[in-house]
Every structure is written in C-alpha cells, then in structure tokens.
Design an enzyme around this catalytic site. Structure first.
Site, PDB file in Angstrom:
ATOM      1  N   HIS A  70      37.302  34.289  30.928  1.00  0.00           N
ATOM      2  CA  HIS A  70      36.416  33.336  31.600  1.00  0.00           C
ATOM      3  C   HIS A  70      37.185  32.447  32.568  1.00  0.00           C
ATOM      4  O   HIS A  70      38.335  32.091  32.322  1.00  0.00           O
ATOM      5  CB  HIS A  70      35.691  32.478  30.558  1.00  0.00           C
ATOM      6  CG  HIS A  70      34.673  33.243  29.768  1.00  0.00           C
ATOM      7  ND1 HIS A  70      35.023  34.146  28.793  1.00  0.00           N
ATOM      8  CD2 HIS A  70      33.321  33.253  29.828  1.00  0.00           C
ATOM      9  CE1 HIS A  70      33.924  34.678  28.283  1.00  0.00           C
ATOM     10  NE2 HIS A  70      32.883  34.160  28.896  1.00  0.00           N
ATOM     11  N   SER A  87      28.983  34.237  36.670  1.00  0.00           N
ATOM     12  CA  SER A  87      29.706  32.971  36.542  1.00  0.00           C
ATOM     13  C   SER A  87      29.415  32.041  37.712  1.00  0.00           C
ATOM     14  O   SER A  87      29.257  30.828  37.545  1.00  0.00           O
ATOM     15  CB  SER A  87      31.216  33.223  36.446  1.00  0.00           C
ATOM     16  OG  SER A  87      31.575  33.694  35.177  1.00  0.00           O
ATOM     17  N   ALA A  89      26.667  31.928  39.601  1.00  0.00           N
ATOM     18  CA  ALA A  89      25.311  31.382  39.473  1.00  0.00           C
ATOM     19  C   ALA A  89      25.253  30.320  38.386  1.00  0.00           C
ATOM     20  O   ALA A  89      24.574  29.288  38.538  1.00  0.00           O
ATOM     21  CB  ALA A  89      24.327  32.505  39.171  1.00  0.00           C
ATOM     22  N   GLU A  90      25.969  30.544  37.292  1.00  0.00           N
ATOM     23  CA  GLU A  90      25.955  29.582  36.187  1.00  0.00           C
ATOM     24  C   GLU A  90      26.599  28.264  36.597  1.00  0.00           C
ATOM     25  O   GLU A  90      26.056  27.185  36.330  1.00  0.00           O
ATOM     26  CB  GLU A  90      26.659  30.194  34.973  1.00  0.00           C
ATOM     27  CG  GLU A  90      25.839  31.291  34.299  1.00  0.00           C
ATOM     28  CD  GLU A  90      26.668  32.288  33.510  1.00  0.00           C
ATOM     29  OE1 GLU A  90      26.087  33.237  32.965  1.00  0.00           O
ATOM     30  OE2 GLU A  90      27.907  32.121  33.443  1.00  0.00           O
ATOM     31  N   GLN A  91      27.758  28.325  37.250  1.00  0.00           N
ATOM     32  CA  GLN A  91      28.427  27.095  37.677  1.00  0.00           C
ATOM     33  C   GLN A  91      27.602  26.368  38.743  1.00  0.00           C
ATOM     34  O   GLN A  91      27.506  25.134  38.745  1.00  0.00           O
ATOM     35  CB  GLN A  91      29.835  27.404  38.182  1.00  0.00           C
ATOM     36  CG  GLN A  91      30.772  27.895  37.095  1.00  0.00           C
ATOM     37  CD  GLN A  91      32.239  27.678  37.427  1.00  0.00           C
ATOM     38  OE1 GLN A  91      32.600  26.772  38.172  1.00  0.00           O
ATOM     39  NE2 GLN A  91      33.099  28.516  36.855  1.00  0.00           N
TER      40      GLN A  91
END
Length: 295
Positions: A70, A87, A89-91
């Site tokens: 990660h 990752s 899109a999540e951040q």
C-alpha cells in the site's frame, strides 16, 4: 463502472477469476487465487469471507508484504510515480489530492514518524475518514507496538477491500459498508414540513479549507430527495449543515424583522459511525430552532 455478476465469477476460469479480482487487495492477486478454490459462492459475503481467510491464514511475511504493497497517504512522489486507480480514487475521496501547505506538512510529518517506527506504511480506509480524522488516527496509533499495528493494518485493509469488492461485484446480498446522513426541516410556526429550504453540507477543517460536500433543497415533505450522504460510508469528521430559513419564512409572508432574527442557521455536528444512519433534523420558527440526533 458496471458490476461483475457473482454468477459470472463462479463460472469463470481460475485465471479470469483472479484477473477480475486482482486489485481488491492492493497488488496482491494471490488472495483471489486462493479464494478461487472455494467456488461457487452463494453470495458476496461468502466470497469476501474466503478472501479474508486467505489473509488470516497467510504466514507473517506474506501479511507484511500485503501491508507494504500500500502507498503512503498524500505522498507527492508516489502520486507522480502512479498509484493504482483504486488507491487514487480512494485518496481523492478524502481530499488528499487537494491539501493545503499546512495539511501536506502534517501528513509528511506523521507518515515519516510512522514509517520510522514500524517500517511499513500507515494504512487506513480513507473512504471512512476525513483529512482531520486521518491525522487524529495517525497520532492515536503511533504509540502502539508493531504487532498491534500489523493487525490494525490488516483490519483496515479488509475495510478497503470490502468497499472495492462492493463496487466491483453484483450479488443478491450486500456487504455492510454503507452509511447514510439525512435531514428534514419542520416548520413549527405553521405546524408542517418546510419545503424549498436551501441547505449546504460542509466538511469542516482546521488546517485547510473547509469542503462543501453537497447542496440540496427540501421537498414537499421537508426532506431532501436523496440522502446528503448515501451509498457509501459517512466519513468520520466534523460537519456543518446550514439552512437558509430567512428566505423560506419571507416567501410565506411571515412578519419578520429587517434583517430577520434568524436567517441562515448553522448546525455543527460530528460523525463517528461511518456505516450508521445519522439523521440531523431542524425544527424551526422565525425566532427559535432546535435539533437532535436521530437515526
């Protein structure tokens, strides 16, 4: 993005099954490969349980490799090198791509302190968090020992994977990964719901700019047509819900002072249960208002 039917995954060849689920766990297709042996799955919960079991039964070195797969949060160098689409899109969902200088410095400081102590990146399911709650969580976890943080990291990875799987796979059952934030306005002066009230939901921030989450107008039932936040977790953090009541009462011919005693009403509250249902109503007259925590 269209979902993959669970029936299609059950019928797929092993290579295709693994390819479709490869990024549910960051850069770790071995988890999908092990889960493939337990098909067919009756539902998405059973599929996810099989993937979690693969991690739980993995040797410590493989678990550590999963954690190290990660990225650091809000790391400009890693962003420039390229994150996975998931990752990124999540951040971005937590605003980590739009940090103030003070916020960036705070993230850099805690990232470095965490890596220096534990030797692996800090991991948290950012879809359940705001920037402020992430920084607070960093500080709370830094005093832990390595074993505790390894298990905490795996728990957060499971949360990340559950949300990815929920978006990716369609099934008759659902994973419990969504929360809801809703409101309604009651006009206590007229004894009825208040339609046509403009409202703004804002995520509050101390180090950076506060962020508008959504704008809405109440309908004939005094509610919004859709939840203020729904179909995803409600991120942990502090919020303000601002109601434009002055224009509402003026449009109904209610005698009011100039300027009105109550014009825009801000309600400030905090979210601590991302998968829960939090209801924040407003009971209002031209001269008074009240609220409560509903569900």
């Amino acid at each position: 993005m269209s979902q993959i039917p669970l029936s299609e995954l059950n019928a797929a060849g092993k290579t295709d099954f693994v390819a479709k689920l490869a990024n549910v766990f960051e850069y770790s297709p071995w988890i999908a490969e092990q889960a493939a042996s337990f098909r067919p799955f009756a539902g998405i919960v059973q599929l996810f349980d099989a993937m979690k079991a693969a991690v739980d039964h993995a040797p410590p070195e493989l678990k550590l490799a999963l954690i190290k797969a990660h990225p650091d949060l809000a790391d400009k160098t890693q962003r420039a090198a390229g994150l996975t689409a998931e990752s990124s899109a999540e951040q971005n969902s937590a605003g980590l791509d739009r940090l103030s200088d003070a916020e960036y410095e705070a993230f850099e400081r805690v990232n470095n302190a965490y890596r220096a102590k534990f030797g692996f990146p800090y991991i948290v399911c950012v879809r359940r968090q705001t920037k402020e709650s992430i920084l607070r969580d960093f500080e709370l976890r830094l005093p832990n020992d390595t074993g505790t943080e390894m298990q905490r990291s795996i728990d957060e990875i499971f949360r990340i994977a559950a949300l990815r799987l929920d978006q990716l796979v369609g099934a008759d059952d659902r994973l419990k990964v969504h929360g809801r934030l809703s409101t309604h306005v009651l006009d206590n002066h007229n004894g009825k719901p208040a339609p046509g009230i403009e409202l703004v939901l804002t995520e509050l921030s101390e180090l950076g700019l506060s962020r508008v989450v959504t704008r809405a107008i109440t309908n004939s039932d005094g509610r919004t047509d859709a939840p203020l936040i729904g179909g995803r977790p409600v991120p942990i953090g502090r919020y303000e819900l601002r109601f434009s009541v002055g224009k509402y009462f003026a449009s109904r011919g209610v005698p009011m002072a100039d300027p009105p005693f109550l014009d825009d009403i801000p309600l400030r509250f905090a979210v601590s249960e991302p998968e829960g249902h939090l209801h924040v109503p407003l009971l209002v007259t031209p001269w008074s208002y009240a609220t409560y925590r509903g569900s």
